[in-house]
Motif scaffolding. Structure first.
Motif, short mmCIF file in Angstrom:
data_model
loop_
_atom_site.label_atom_id
_atom_site.label_comp_id
_atom_site.label_asym_id
_atom_site.label_seq_id
_atom_site.Cartn_x
_atom_site.Cartn_y
_atom_site.Cartn_z
N TYR A 16 0.83 -1.20 0.00
CA TYR A 16 0.00 0.00 0.00
C TYR A 16 0.86 1.25 0.00
O TYR A 16 0.61 2.22 -0.70
CB TYR A 16 -0.91 0.04 1.24
CG TYR A 16 -2.03 -0.96 1.22
CD1 TYR A 16 -1.81 -2.27 1.59
CD2 TYR A 16 -3.31 -0.57 0.82
CE1 TYR A 16 -2.84 -3.19 1.58
CE2 TYR A 16 -4.34 -1.49 0.82
CZ TYR A 16 -4.11 -2.79 1.20
OH TYR A 16 -5.12 -3.69 1.19
N PHE B 91 2.39 1.79 -3.28
CA PHE B 91 1.34 2.26 -4.20
C PHE B 91 1.11 3.75 -4.00
O PHE B 91 1.08 4.54 -4.95
CB PHE B 91 0.08 1.44 -3.94
CG PHE B 91 -1.21 2.14 -4.27
CD1 PHE B 91 -2.12 2.46 -3.27
CD2 PHE B 91 -1.53 2.48 -5.58
CE1 PHE B 91 -3.32 3.08 -3.58
CE2 PHE B 91 -2.72 3.10 -5.88
CZ PHE B 91 -3.61 3.41 -4.87
N LEU C 203 1.86 6.70 -6.72
CA LEU C 203 0.75 7.55 -7.13
C LEU C 203 1.14 9.02 -6.99
O LEU C 203 0.99 9.83 -7.91
CB LEU C 203 -0.44 7.26 -6.22
CG LEU C 203 -1.83 7.36 -6.81
CD1 LEU C 203 -2.02 6.32 -7.87
CD2 LEU C 203 -2.87 7.20 -5.72
N PHE D 85 2.05 6.99 -12.56
CA PHE D 85 0.83 7.05 -11.77
C PHE D 85 -0.03 5.82 -12.03
O PHE D 85 -0.49 5.13 -11.12
CB PHE D 85 0.15 8.35 -12.19
CG PHE D 85 -1.22 8.61 -11.66
CD1 PHE D 85 -2.31 8.59 -12.49
CD2 PHE D 85 -1.41 8.91 -10.33
CE1 PHE D 85 -3.57 8.89 -12.01
CE2 PHE D 85 -2.66 9.19 -9.85
CZ PHE D 85 -3.74 9.18 -10.69
N GLN D 86 -0.20 5.53 -13.31
CA GLN D 86 -1.03 4.38 -13.65
C GLN D 86 -0.37 3.08 -13.23
O GLN D 86 -1.03 2.16 -12.76
CB GLN D 86 -1.32 4.35 -15.15
CG GLN D 86 -2.27 5.44 -15.56
CD GLN D 86 -2.52 5.41 -17.05
OE1 GLN D 86 -1.62 5.34 -17.86
NE2 GLN D 86 -3.79 5.46 -17.42
N ILE E 138 -1.04 2.14 -9.77
CA ILE E 138 -2.35 1.54 -9.58
C ILE E 138 -2.32 0.07 -9.99
O ILE E 138 -2.88 -0.80 -9.31
CB ILE E 138 -3.40 2.31 -10.39
CG1 ILE E 138 -3.46 3.76 -9.93
CG2 ILE E 138 -4.76 1.67 -10.24
CD1 ILE E 138 -4.40 4.62 -10.72
N PHE E 139 -1.64 -0.20 -11.10
CA PHE E 139 -1.60 -1.60 -11.56
C PHE E 139 -0.92 -2.48 -10.53
O PHE E 139 -1.37 -3.57 -10.20
CB PHE E 139 -0.85 -1.71 -12.88
CG PHE E 139 -1.43 -0.87 -13.97
CD1 PHE E 139 -0.66 -0.50 -15.05
CD2 PHE E 139 -2.75 -0.46 -13.94
CE1 PHE E 139 -1.19 0.27 -16.06
CE2 PHE E 139 -3.28 0.32 -14.94
CZ PHE E 139 -2.49 0.69 -16.01
N PHE F 186 -0.76 -2.04 -7.46
CA PHE F 186 -1.66 -2.20 -6.33
C PHE F 186 -2.63 -3.34 -6.57
O PHE F 186 -2.83 -4.21 -5.72
CB PHE F 186 -2.40 -0.88 -6.10
CG PHE F 186 -3.49 -0.96 -5.09
CD1 PHE F 186 -4.81 -0.79 -5.45
CD2 PHE F 186 -3.20 -1.24 -3.77
CE1 PHE F 186 -5.81 -0.86 -4.50
CE2 PHE F 186 -4.20 -1.32 -2.83
CZ PHE F 186 -5.50 -1.13 -3.20
N PHE F 187 -3.22 -3.33 -7.75
CA PHE F 187 -4.17 -4.39 -8.07
C PHE F 187 -3.51 -5.76 -8.01
O PHE F 187 -4.07 -6.73 -7.49
CB PHE F 187 -4.73 -4.18 -9.49
CG PHE F 187 -5.97 -3.37 -9.52
CD1 PHE F 187 -5.91 -1.99 -9.66
CD2 PHE F 187 -7.22 -3.96 -9.42
CE1 PHE F 187 -7.06 -1.24 -9.70
CE2 PHE F 187 -8.36 -3.21 -9.46
CZ PHE F 187 -8.29 -1.85 -9.60
#
Lengths: 564, 580, 122
Positions: free
Chosen positions: C11, C14, C18, C41-42, C45-46, C48-49
């Motif tokens: 987290y 991430f 970000l 940035f993107q 997020i990836f 993180f997923f």
């Protein structure tokens, strides 16, 4: 028959997307077939949309289509001895009255703008590919029942929009498109983070499933009880709201909109002003009302604070948008800022529907207001842009002061603009009044006085920028003044003063060198004006149509029952 | 179930007649005579339709037309009842005369944009009749807004800077009043009581629901609605659009700003007090007294300002502000009268009767101002000494109408004033009766000098007007630099509007501050009483309307209006007995 | 706090990515760097997923030749999401770069400040 509607949901998305490949494929054979191809495809689409919208809006059904057939969808499986609680596997397309309205709007506007684009728009095949792709993406946004799928369709629409905005001949279009891209992607990514948080907490992506899980009505390990207080979930709402607010151009995330609208070719502006932010606002409504539901906002102080924050943003949008609009000398920018204000109103409606202080009546009126204003504002705003473009094509007038005395030369277009402008202000019996009335009434029923004041004041605020234009059109002096000023403006750098039949000047483009508004342009503009008043009388029908949505929102327990 | 009424298309027909005329007027823009005759035809037809409903309404039938639900819970419906008939009759009758007058006026001044003018006029009358017949607050709001939209082009007609500024102010005030306040009040009433209809729905009027809700909310709703309607009714301090709107051509100032628009505001207040809140609730909430107080302040202050105005139209404007408040006073006194249990019928009758009475009288006065402007280009009272020689019929009519405004018996204004006086005394609010009397004196004070000066003085021997300008006793005449104490800047209707661009306006008329009215060096030429003083298109209507004013004063009971009003008053009193 | 770092480092990472990405988007004056920031940035997020899809002791979610019940797999859904999102991100980057090429062609600069001066805005 109902399976036609069900398949229709999927076809509505697929037809334009497949159609988008046609202009590019055909460009191997012929040039400039884009317009004809798009017309054929969108005519088919419009027929489909009419059938589907009829079933959804007038017959009041909720139709579900599972993508991929029998393997997917909901069954009561057991995995490792545990029930899966009927969670959906795969992606569903769901249509109800609200999405039916948006579907009808998208199909109608897409076809209508083609009438405009015949002479007004870019002629390249690639443009029409993008156009069809955008239509498909928007249909997907309206119809999807899956949160991540919504992200994908939002991005598809977004990409197509960026490309369309950049299709103007001048470099300012490219800059505007880039700005839109950066901001739009950031917004969509925020939305994705929100979806990710929800997925993390609930394990599902389907809107209905997530909603059930959040409400605590599923019986799976770790998911008992309402999850509304979970920080992940609250944060998820925050991210989702901010992301969609960026796409809907709410203050202060609106800065892409004036540039994008002003620098895009006129055809594109007419199209996206009706639909881009509308789809995002629709998505916000869908997620807030059906995934999070009013129960979420009632749960605790943090949730309520988040809602109040969203409402505050919306309120500021209304005020600032109108104020900024009143200060713009360029018509297209003025109308863009006006959209900021109007979407502020819509988001106020969305927020009031789920507000803890809102009783059933307030929610009912808020749903009516949002549904009607989504459609109504789209018609009005695209009509205004179409009229402005037609006037610009005829006379080269792109600034408010250049409109002086145009009413004498172009009485019908001026009359159309006046009607549309009064629709924007909210004078009855236009459709703009209906939306405003319901949203205001919802706020009154919820006894939320600051919101009430803002909604009512928005009438006077819109008058600020509308009256300037109307006064200039009808009551100022002679057209000679107009050509003088546009003459001197054409000289200044980076400005948009096109004289008649000039092309390739700095700034907004899209006016074909033949000059003069085509019949299609004028027809579109006048149709929008007529619709504004015509739809204004359908208030009762539209409200009745939205009743199932009201019930679904106020009934906090979402169901997996579908009418097939 | 709405209160029983006969379903009849005549109310909507009356509204639509002039709406259709708009198209006909626009279509005949190249043939002025055809175009003007459309106006006249529509006016006559409209009056005929309205008049045809009169016998039925007097007999107790109400004619209703509905388009069904407009928004959830509220219908778009028109209902011709007694109160509505008063306003509708007034507006439609006076439009006939005004159509002729306007034709004469616009042609006399060779004004531009006449098609737009007549089309907007037709639209305004459509909206006015719609207001008259509206069955609920939302329908009245709809037509109220349409009236604002339709009258705006008339205010900004001259397209000069001043006209545009006046137009902007007009839009701002009326949309603030209508779009914001009236709508907000309507929404609040709907939220509080579930209905906004002027007639009972399933035995419930809005008052039933309002009486059961919180007092502060009900007061807020009343205040918003009263203020919203009060903008058009020119209640102070929301009145300032009216003097500025005098820049419009005189037919506009006359019919619209002395009759249709301002009366629609007063009419709205009447509906608010009598049908939405109903007298008992108004009395209980105490808002009636507040409204009456505002009205009293308005008519006193406006009369004082009128004393100082030298421009005739400006004086007439403030006179309108003042007289409108008589109507509002009557409506406001309904509250204390209901609470005191006495005088209710009289205050209603007084307030409502002033609607037609003032309409006839004020229209006469404005018509006179207009014909004076067309024929002699005179706008300032100080230049009107001895004008009775030049325009005897006009000034005669003016004198009669002025007498009526002051409340002299045998002319229309007397009867309404009488009822108001009697009613306010019986309701125990004698202070208002005193205010009324004071105002009557002031009325004489600002009209008498005009009449006297016109007939009994000549331009070189006159004191400068208006009253309270120089030292008491007057100053020796100074014909070169007559001071204008109304503080107005040069106004545009002293220039014929055939000069379109305002950039070169000063040239023909000398120094831009001057006006070129007034008598020539030899004084006014003497014209006989045979009507040679001006076009008959204008004189005719003046004489007809002033005759109407006299008729209303001589035989009020037979003229139809009083009967209607009496039935309104009687019904209100009777309803109290039922629901009280 | 340290515990949070230790157990939830994904987290934290991430969030850091970000913020870094956003910072780059906002403060870089070079347009290409903005796009790079967007990608960063993107990517955050990836990542993180993907980390959320991880299951302790799970193998990669590929259906094995011999099916055996009771095998623990990492969640495929998270990875599918990322794959789709990567595609979207690539498309966006492509469009952004195409626009930048055009801007460079027209204006001759990739610097945001210079661009602002060149385009007289209102």
């Amino acid at each position: 028959m109902s399976s036609l509607v069900e398949t229709g949901l999927a076809l509505l998305v697929v037809v334009p997307m497949v159609g988008a490949t046609l202009p590019l494929a055909l460009s191997l054979v012929r040039d400039q077939v884009g317009w004809a191809t798009a017309t054929v495809v969108l005519a088919v689409e419009a027929a489909l949309a009419a059938r589907v919208a009829y079933a959804l809006v007038l017959e009041g059904g909720r139709v579900v289509h599972v993508l991929g057939g029998e393997t997917f969808g909901r069954t009561n499986r057991e995995v490792g001895g545990e029930s899966t609680e009927g969670f959906a596997v795969g992606i569903e397309l769901v249509g109800d009255a609200l999405s039916g309205l948006v579907v009808a709007l998208v199909a109608g506007v897409a076809l209508g703008v083609l009438a405009f684009a015949r002479r007004g728009g870019p002629r390249t095949n690639a443009f029409y590919s993008g156009y069809l792709l955008l239509t498909g993406g928007l249909m997907g946004v309206a119809l999807t029942g899956d949160l991540f799928n919504l992200f994908v369709f939002l991005e598809i629409s977004g990409l197509a929009t960026y490309a369309l905005v950049a299709s103007g001949r001048s470099p300012t279009s490219a800059v505007a498109a880039l700005k839109y891209l950066v901001l739009g992607t950031t917004g969509a990514s925020m939305y994705l983070v929100g979806v990710g948080y929800l997925f993390l907490r609930t394990g599902a992506l389907n809107m209905v499933d997530v909603s059930r899980t959040l409400a605590g009505s599923v019986d799976l390990p770790g998911l008992e009880g309402a999850l509304y207080g979970d920080p992940l979930v609250v944060a998820a709402f925050g991210f989702v709201a901010v992301g969609l607010a960026t796409k809907a151009a709410l203050f202060p995330l609106h800065t892409w909109q004036p540039d994008a609208y002003a620098e895009a070719p006129d055809t594109v502006t007419v199209y996206i002003s009706a639909l881009a932010s509308t789809a995002a606002a629709y998505a916000l409504a869908r997620v807030t009302w059906f995934v999070f539901t009013p129960a979420f906002f009632d749960f605790g102080p943090a949730n309520r604070r988040v809602l109040e924050f969203l409402l505050a943003l919306a309120t500021v949008s209304v005020l600032v948008g109108s104020a900024l609009a009143a200060m713009q000398p360029r018509i297209k920018r003025m109308l863009a800022y006006s959209s900021v204000a109007q979407f502020g109103l819509i988001v106020i409606g969305i927020g009031v529907a789920v507000h803890p202080a809102a009783g059933e009546q307030a929610t009912r009126f808020a749903v009516y207001g949002v549904g009607i204003h989504l459609v109504g504002h789209a018609v009005i705003k695209s009509g205004l842009f179409a009229t402005a473009a037609a006037l610009a094509a005829d006379t080269g007038a792109r600034r408010v002061q250049e409109y002086a005395g145009l009413a004498r030369r172009r009485p019908f277009l001026a009359g159309g603009m006046a009607t549309l402008a009064f629709g924007l202000v909210g004078v009855p019996p236009t459709v703009g009044f209906l939306g405003k009335w319901y949203i205001a009434l919802a706020a009154v029923e919820a006894r939320h006085w600051p919101l009430v004041a803002v909604v009512f004041l928005s009438t006077v605020l819109s008058l600020l920028y509308v009256a300037r234009v109307l006064e200039r059109l009808y009551f100022s002096g002679s057209p000679e003044t107009a050509t003088e000023s546009s003459g001197e403006i054409a000289g200044s750098p980076g400005e948009t003063g096109d004289a008649v039949a000039a092309d390739g000047g700095d700034g907004t483009d899209g006016v074909v060198a033949t000059g003069g508004a085509s019949t299609g342009m004028v027809a579109l503009a006048l149709t929008a004006a007529v619709l504004t008043v015509g739809l204004g009388f359908t208030g009762a029908e539209l409200s009745t149509a939205l009743d199932p949505v009201v019930e679904a929102v106020t009934d906090a327990a979402p169901s997996t029952e579908v009418s097939r | 179930m709405i209160e029983p009424a006969t379903a009849d298309p005549r109310p909507i027909l009356a509204v639509l007649l002039s709406a259709v005329t708009i198209l006909l007027i626009l279509a005949s823009h190249r043939r002025p005579d055809v175009r003007e005759s459309w106006s006249v035809l529509a006016a006559v037809a409209k009056f005929a339709v309205v008049l045809s409903m009169l016998p039925g309404v007097l007999g107790g039938t109400e004619y209703r037309w509905s388009m069904g639900e407009f928004v959830l819970g509220i219908e778009f419906a028109l209902r011709a009842d007694a109160l509505g008939m008063v306003f509708a009759l007034l507006a439609s009758f006076l439009w006939i005369g005004t159509s002729f007058y306007a034709a004469g006026y616009m042609r006399g001044l060779e004004e531009g944009s006449q098609t737009r003018f007549f089309a907007a006029f037709a639209a305004s009358l459509s909206a006015a009749v719609g207001i008259a017949f509206a069955e609920n607050l939302l329908t009245i709001f709809l037509f109220y807004e349409l009236l604002s939209v339709a009258t705006y082009p008339l205010v900004a007609h001259d397209e000069t800077d001043e006209a545009r500024a006046a137009g902007r102010k007009y839009l701002a005030y009326t949309f603030l009043g209508g779009g914001v306040l009236v709508l907000a009040g309507t929404a609040l009433v709907f939220a509080l009581s579930g209905t906004v209809s002027f007639s009972a729905v399933a035995g419930q009027t809005p008052a039933t629901g309002l009486a059961e809700s919180s007092e502060s909310l009900a007061r807020a709703a009343f205040t918003m609605l009263a203020a919203g309607f009060g903008v058009k009714a020119a209640l102070m301090p929301l009145h300032s659009w009216l003097p500025d709107a005098m820049v419009a051509p005189t037919p506009v100032s006359g019919l619209l700003h002395a009759v249709a628009v301002v009366k629609s505001g007063a009419f709205g207040i009447a509906r608010l007090v009598l049908d939405v809140f109903e007298p008992d609730l108004v009395g209980e909430l105490g808002v009636g007294l507040a409204l009456a107080a505002v009205a009293a302040v308005t008519f006193t202050a406006a009369s004082i300002i009128a004393l100082r105005a030298d421009r005739l139209k400006r004086r007439l404007a403030f006179s309108t502000v003042s007289q409108l408040s008589y109507i509002v006073l009557g409506m406001g006194l309904v509250g204390p009268a209901a609470a005191a249990g006495a005088g209710l019928e009289n205050v209603i009758k007084g307030g409502l009767l002033h609607i037609p009475a003032h309409g006839f009288m004020k229209l006469t006065l404005f018509f006179c101002a207009g014909i004076i402007h067309v024929e002699t280009h005179t706008d300032y009272i100080s230049e009107m000494d001895g004008i009775g020689k030049r325009m005897p019929l006009t000034m005669g009519a003016f004198a009669v109408a002025a007498a009526g405004m002051a409340g002299i018996p045998l002319v229309a204004g007397f009867v309404s004033k009488w009822f108001l006086l009697v009613g306010s005394v019986s309701a125990g609010q004698s202070v208002f009766a005193v205010a009324l009397l004071v105002s009557g004196v002031l009325n004489i004070a600002y009209f008498w000098p005009i009449v006297y000066g016109a007939f009994f003085e000549s331009h070189d021997r006159a004191d400068s007007k208006p009253l309270i300008e120089g030292p008491l006793g007057g100053t020796p005449p100074d014909t070169d630099a007559t001071a204008h104490t109304d503080g107005g800047s040069h106004h545009n209707d002293s220039r014929p509007a055939d000069i379109d661009d305002d950039s070169t306006d000063g040239d023909d008329h000398g120094d831009g501050h001057d006006h070129h009215g007034g008598p020539g060096p030899g004084g006014w030429e003497r014209v006989g009483w045979t009507g040679a003083e001006g076009s008959w298109l204008m004189l005719g209507p003046i004489l007809v309307v002033v005759a109407g004013a006299v008729v209303l004063g001589l035989v009020p009971f037979q003229a139809g209006f009083l009967e209607l009003i009496e039935s309104v008053a009687a019904e209100t009193v009777a309803d109290r007995g039922v629901t009280g | 706090m340290i515990e949070a770092f230790a157990t939830r480092y994904s987290y934290v990472l991430f969030a850091a990515l970000l913020v870094l990405g956003l910072y780059m988007v906002v403060t870089s004056s070079n347009l290409v760097k903005k796009v790079v920031g967007l990608n960063l940035f993107q990517t955050g997020i990836f990542l993180f997923f993907v980390t959320t899809a991880f299951v302790d002791g799970g193998r990669s979610p590929v259906v094995p030749a011999e099916a055996g019940p009771g095998e623990v797999f990492a969640s495929p859904l998270g990875q599918v999401i990322v794959l789709t999102a990567i595609v979207v991100g690539v498309a966006l980057t492509a469009v952004a770069l195409a626009l930048i090429v055009r801007i460079y062609d027209e204006y001759g600069t990739l610097d945001e400040e210079t661009l602002r001066e060149v385009r007289t805005d209102e």
